[in-house]
Design a protein around this motif. Structure first.
Motif, mmCIF file in Angstrom:
data_model
loop_
_atom_site.group_PDB
_atom_site.id
_atom_site.type_symbol
_atom_site.label_atom_id
_atom_site.label_comp_id
_atom_site.label_asym_id
_atom_site.label_seq_id
_atom_site.Cartn_x
_atom_site.Cartn_y
_atom_site.Cartn_z
ATOM 1 N N ARG A 10 0.833 -1.198 0.000
ATOM 2 C CA ARG A 10 0.000 0.000 0.000
ATOM 3 C C ARG A 10 0.869 1.250 0.000
ATOM 4 O O ARG A 10 1.773 1.415 0.826
ATOM 5 N N PHE A 11 0.581 2.144 -0.947
ATOM 6 C CA PHE A 11 1.303 3.412 -1.036
ATOM 7 C C PHE A 11 0.417 4.537 -0.521
ATOM 8 O O PHE A 11 -0.732 4.675 -0.952
ATOM 9 N N LEU A 58 -4.904 9.168 -6.108
ATOM 10 C CA LEU A 58 -5.566 8.671 -4.905
ATOM 11 C C LEU A 58 -4.699 8.906 -3.670
ATOM 12 O O LEU A 58 -3.469 8.929 -3.753
ATOM 13 N N GLU A 59 -5.352 9.055 -2.533
ATOM 14 C CA GLU A 59 -4.619 9.221 -1.276
ATOM 15 C C GLU A 59 -3.855 7.950 -0.921
ATOM 16 O O GLU A 59 -2.727 8.010 -0.432
ATOM 17 N N GLN A 60 -4.492 6.805 -1.158
ATOM 18 C CA GLN A 60 -3.841 5.517 -0.932
ATOM 19 C C GLN A 60 -4.172 4.590 -2.101
ATOM 20 O O GLN A 60 -5.299 4.596 -2.596
ATOM 21 N N MET A 113 -4.587 0.924 -13.918
ATOM 22 C CA MET A 113 -4.430 0.083 -12.737
ATOM 23 C C MET A 113 -3.190 0.507 -11.956
ATOM 24 O O MET A 113 -2.142 0.811 -12.532
ATOM 25 N N GLY A 114 -3.307 0.524 -10.640
ATOM 26 C CA GLY A 114 -2.180 0.898 -9.808
ATOM 27 C C GLY A 114 -2.034 2.388 -9.606
ATOM 28 O O GLY A 114 -1.166 2.838 -8.840
ATOM 29 N N GLN A 115 -2.882 3.151 -10.279
ATOM 30 C CA GLN A 115 -2.915 4.598 -10.100
ATOM 31 C C GLN A 115 -4.330 5.064 -9.792
ATOM 32 O O GLN A 115 -4.579 5.710 -8.781
#
Length: 347
Positions: A10-11, A58-60, A113-115
């Motif tokens: 998780r980023f 996104l925030e996370q 995806m992933g963003q």
């Protein structure tokens, strides 16, 4: 049956923190498929999103947009796909709200995806069923995964956007994770001459091993003259820039011959400035094109090329890491430790 929870990287945009956490396994919506991730590449755009060079909407979010694995669960209305099938996922989807979505035209605001939604640095990921492509049994899953950007993006950039034709002369600027595959694709497509350009000696050696005819340092004096010498005074017919460096695009355009095309695939927030005058630009009929992405049609063709042995990505998978070492993998790619092509995460 899929479990209720899974591990995912998780980023958090605030603090730029990346950590592995236990999160719920995603449930498929209508027309979606849950895929058990068996491999996912680490891309330089992931690195740039984490370091703030590229924006994160996104925030996370769970990063990762080069996934391959097996179908685990189907949402309602999903045709032909069945649990257990090996698949690679094209990581783009339409926004679902613009006037082009649903009528077959390119979406005005495509999502990645992933963003824009959780990606595949995780044990499971969801995707629209239309983005899945079957992976033949003979194709290693790690090689299938990196096709979902590192190979498919330059493939579509050279063949479709750049219009590469057999017998043409090609220059490739930046022989990293995308550029080394651009060299292989140019050779597959029948380029008569391939000149690779990179500041790193190790990258230039890699380009020659991948099939380039010449490998040049862009900092060398008399660079254009050297390109003209290698092309019998005519200049390049197609120049492809994959580093995202504005000065590299400028050099690529200056190396073109009459009616030459330059395609910029590399991404960065840098502004584009070309030294060539408008008189020369028009006189030589130069074209400068931007490019990003591909379609499932490109992935399908790449799976065929891998299965047939025409395309060999054995040397492209530089290392395979467990999910717990994701931060180490990101750092290795950021610093170019060991000159990796693609580091793959295996959740």
């Amino acid at each position: 049956m899929t479990p209720k929870t899974m591990r995912a990287a998780r980023f958090s945009r605030e603090g730029r923190r990346l950590r592995v956490a236990e999160v719920p396994v995603p449930a498929p919506g209508a027309g979606e498929v849950v895929v058990r991730v068996e491999a996912c590449g680490i891309c330089l755009s992931d690195v740039h999103m984490i370091d703030g060079t590229l924006p994160c909407p996104l925030e996370q979010v769970t990063p990762g947009h080069e996934p391959a694995g097996t179908v685990a669960r189907l949402g309602s209305g999903v045709p032909f796909w069945q649990p257990g099938q090996r698949v690679v996922i094209a990581p783009g989807r339409g926004c679902g709200t613009c006037r082009h979505c649903g009528d077959g035209q390119p979406c005005l605001a495509p999502q990645v995806m992933g963003q824009d939604w959780d990606g595949a640095w995780a044990e499971y990921v969801t995707a629209p069923y239309q983005t899945l492509v079957e992976v033949p049994d003979s194709v290693p899953i790690e090689q299938a995964a990196i096709c979902a950007d590192a190979v498919a993006t330059p493939f579509s950039g050279l063949i479709d956007r750049g219009g590469l034709r057999p017998g043409e002369t090609v220059g490739v600027w930046g022989v990293g994770g995308l550029g080394v595959h651009a060299v292989q694709i140019a050779r597959l497509a029948g380029a008569s001459l391939i000149i690779a350009v990179d500041t790193l000696e190790a990258a230039r050696r890699r380009a020659l091993e991948a099939g380039a005819d010449h490998a040049l340092d862009p900092r060398t004096g008399g660079f254009r003259e050297e390109v003209l010498k290698l092309t019998d005074g005519e200049g390049l017919e197609l120049a492809v820039e994959l580093s995202g460096v504005g000065s590299a695009l400028d050099q690529a355009v200056s190396s073109l011959g009459r009616h030459g095309r330059a395609v910029m695939i590399g991404m960065s927030p840098e502004s584009i400035h070309l030294a060539e005058s408008t008189v020369l630009f028009g006189w030589y009929n130069h074209s400068v094109l931007g490019h990003d992405g591909y379609t499932t049609r490109h992935l399908t063709r790449l799976m065929r090329l891998l299965a047939s042995g025409r395309l060999d990505l054995t040397r492209s998978v530089s290392d395979v890491l467990p999910l717990e070492e994701i931060t180490r993998g990101v750092e290795r790619l950021r610093t170019k430790e060991g000159n990796p092509v693609r580091i793959v995460v295996k959740p």
